[in-house]
Design a protein around this motif. Structure first.
Motif, PDB file in Angstrom:
ATOM      1  N   GLU A  71      56.779  40.376  80.321  1.00 49.98           N
ATOM      2  CA  GLU A  71      55.764  40.719  81.229  1.00 49.98           C
ATOM      3  C   GLU A  71      54.501  41.218  80.535  1.00 49.98           C
ATOM      4  O   GLU A  71      54.518  42.347  79.904  1.00 49.98           O
ATOM      5  N   ALA A  72      53.376  40.590  80.816  1.00 48.46           N
ATOM      6  CA  ALA A  72      52.090  40.700  80.303  1.00 48.46           C
ATOM      7  C   ALA A  72      51.054  41.317  80.803  1.00 48.46           C
ATOM      8  O   ALA A  72      50.042  41.621  80.459  1.00 48.46           O
ATOM      9  N   HIS A  73      51.291  41.479  82.280  1.00 49.30           N
ATOM     10  CA  HIS A  73      49.920  42.126  83.091  1.00 49.30           C
ATOM     11  C   HIS A  73      50.249  43.909  83.481  1.00 49.30           C
ATOM     12  O   HIS A  73      49.377  44.447  83.952  1.00 49.30           O
ATOM     13  N   GLY A  74      51.627  44.285  83.015  1.00 49.25           N
ATOM     14  CA  GLY A  74      51.643  45.530  83.232  1.00 49.25           C
ATOM     15  C   GLY A  74      52.019  45.969  84.606  1.00 49.25           C
ATOM     16  O   GLY A  74      51.549  46.806  85.289  1.00 49.25           O
ATOM     17  N   SER A  75      52.872  44.678  85.359  1.00 54.29           N
ATOM     18  CA  SER A  75      53.227  44.852  86.676  1.00 54.29           C
ATOM     19  C   SER A  75      54.881  44.654  86.791  1.00 54.29           C
ATOM     20  O   SER A  75      55.383  44.387  85.790  1.00 54.29           O
ATOM     21  N   THR A  76      55.243  44.920  88.017  1.00 54.92           N
ATOM     22  CA  THR A  76      56.529  44.882  88.282  1.00 54.92           C
ATOM     23  C   THR A  76      56.610  43.776  89.055  1.00 54.92           C
ATOM     24  O   THR A  76      55.980  43.363  89.935  1.00 54.92           O
ATOM     25  N   VAL A  77      57.403  42.497  88.468  1.00 59.53           N
ATOM     26  CA  VAL A  77      57.350  41.436  89.159  1.00 59.53           C
ATOM     27  C   VAL A  77      58.658  40.635  89.141  1.00 59.53           C
ATOM     28  O   VAL A  77      59.665  40.978  88.095  1.00 59.53           O
ATOM     29  N   VAL A  78      58.868  39.705  90.225  1.00 61.97           N
ATOM     30  CA  VAL A  78      60.068  38.901  89.850  1.00 61.97           C
ATOM     31  C   VAL A  78      59.730  37.310  89.539  1.00 61.97           C
ATOM     32  O   VAL A  78      58.607  36.998  90.528  1.00 61.97           O
ATOM     33  N   ALA A  79      60.174  36.734  88.928  1.00 65.33           N
ATOM     34  CA  ALA A  79      59.881  35.574  88.437  1.00 65.33           C
ATOM     35  C   ALA A  79      61.081  34.574  88.332  1.00 65.33           C
ATOM     36  O   ALA A  79      62.052  34.973  87.940  1.00 65.33           O
ATOM     37  N   TRP A  80      60.594  33.260  88.572  1.00 65.85           N
ATOM     38  CA  TRP A  80      61.769  32.355  88.434  1.00 65.85           C
ATOM     39  C   TRP A  80      61.400  31.383  87.186  1.00 65.85           C
ATOM     40  O   TRP A  80      60.513  30.895  87.127  1.00 65.85           O
ATOM     41  N   LEU A  81      62.539  31.461  86.134  1.00 66.65           N
ATOM     42  CA  LEU A  81      62.445  30.629  85.033  1.00 66.65           C
ATOM     43  C   LEU A  81      63.245  29.266  85.588  1.00 66.65           C
ATOM     44  O   LEU A  81      64.466  29.233  86.015  1.00 66.65           O
ATOM     45  N   GLN A  82      62.475  28.035  85.571  1.00 67.94           N
ATOM     46  CA  GLN A  82      63.152  26.984  85.945  1.00 67.94           C
ATOM     47  C   GLN A  82      63.165  25.903  84.642  1.00 67.94           C
ATOM     48  O   GLN A  82      62.403  25.886  83.839  1.00 67.94           O
ATOM     49  N   THR A  83      64.000  25.075  84.701  1.00 67.90           N
ATOM     50  CA  THR A  83      64.196  24.005  83.485  1.00 67.90           C
ATOM     51  C   THR A  83      64.822  22.879  83.934  1.00 67.90           C
ATOM     52  O   THR A  83      65.612  22.732  84.934  1.00 67.90           O
ATOM     53  N   SER A  84      64.510  21.639  83.178  1.00 67.65           N
ATOM     54  CA  SER A  84      64.856  20.397  83.475  1.00 67.65           C
ATOM     55  C   SER A  84      66.102  20.362  82.619  1.00 67.65           C
ATOM     56  O   SER A  84      66.720  19.161  82.604  1.00 67.65           O
ATOM     57  N   LEU A  85      66.555  21.219  81.877  1.00 70.99           N
ATOM     58  CA  LEU A  85      67.673  21.002  80.912  1.00 70.99           C
ATOM     59  C   LEU A  85      68.759  21.293  81.678  1.00 70.99           C
ATOM     60  O   LEU A  85      68.956  21.951  82.734  1.00 70.99           O
ATOM     61  N   PRO A  86      70.136  20.589  81.559  1.00 72.37           N
ATOM     62  CA  PRO A  86      71.114  20.551  82.077  1.00 72.37           C
ATOM     63  C   PRO A  86      72.012  21.804  81.990  1.00 72.37           C
ATOM     64  O   PRO A  86      73.179  22.033  81.097  1.00 72.37           O
ATOM     65  N   VAL A  87      71.688  23.076  82.482  1.00 74.22           N
ATOM     66  CA  VAL A  87      72.253  24.303  82.429  1.00 74.22           C
ATOM     67  C   VAL A  87      73.489  24.732  83.108  1.00 74.22           C
ATOM     68  O   VAL A  87      73.497  24.176  84.454  1.00 74.22           O
ATOM     69  N   LYS A  88      74.632  25.095  82.664  1.00 72.03           N
ATOM     70  CA  LYS A  88      75.922  25.326  83.274  1.00 72.03           C
ATOM     71  C   LYS A  88      76.022  26.848  83.380  1.00 72.03           C
ATOM     72  O   LYS A  88      76.821  27.139  84.270  1.00 72.03           O
ATOM     73  N   GLU A  89      75.300  27.743  82.670  1.00 72.99           N
ATOM     74  CA  GLU A  89      75.637  28.993  82.412  1.00 72.99           C
ATOM     75  C   GLU A  89      74.290  29.772  82.217  1.00 72.99           C
ATOM     76  O   GLU A  89      73.618  29.277  81.114  1.00 72.99           O
ATOM     77  N   ALA A  90      73.974  30.919  82.561  1.00 69.57           N
ATOM     78  CA  ALA A  90      72.645  31.645  82.135  1.00 69.57           C
ATOM     79  C   ALA A  90      73.430  33.173  82.239  1.00 69.57           C
ATOM     80  O   ALA A  90      73.880  33.591  83.134  1.00 69.57           O
TER      81      ALA A  90
END
Length: 130
Positions: A71-90
């Motif tokens: 996090e680069a702005h000094g804030s509290t934030v929720v962000a979504w990480l999206q990928t086109s890779l075939p993820v089965k577990e995170a």
């Protein structure tokens, strides 16, 4: 004009210090494609690397990648990480790529939901389907 967040200073600094390099390719038209995206401009995807389990080389774990974000702005934030890779577990992991106590992250339609406090660094281990 405005704050550094409004002016996009961080993105412009990355563009200046890590410019894109053109590589000759075939003349065939290809659709635009991105392996990863992050929903918040406050979160920077800093590093993508192949995972390396403790005491093993990275080549020994071809089914996983580690994504490091901060996090680069000094804030509290929720962000979504999206990928086109075939993820089965995170899962969240530490800097040595060991699974964190928080455990697995649910894979949702929008991607993987990540919560950041000011300037927090997160490492996410993504295990891919073969």
């Amino acid at each position: 004009t405005g704050s550094f967040q409004e002016a996009g200073v961080i993105q412009r600094a990355y563009n200046l210090n890590f410019p894109l390099h053109a590589v000759p390719a075939s003349s065939a038209q290809c659709p635009a494609w991105s392996a990863f995206s992050v929903s918040s401009p406050a979160v920077v995807l800093e590093t993508l690397k192949q995972a390396s389990p403790p005491k093993q080389r990275a080549e020994d774990r071809p089914d996983a990648v580690v994504v490091r974000l901060y996090e680069a702005h000094g804030s509290t934030v929720v962000a979504w990480l999206q990928t086109s890779l075939p993820v089965k577990e995170a899962m969240l992991c530490d800097l040595l790529e060991r699974p964190a106590a928080e455990g697995r992250l649910p894979l949702e339609q929008r991607g993987v939901r990540l919560s950041f406090t000011p300037f927090r660094l997160l490492s996410v281990l993504l295990v891919l389907r073969q």
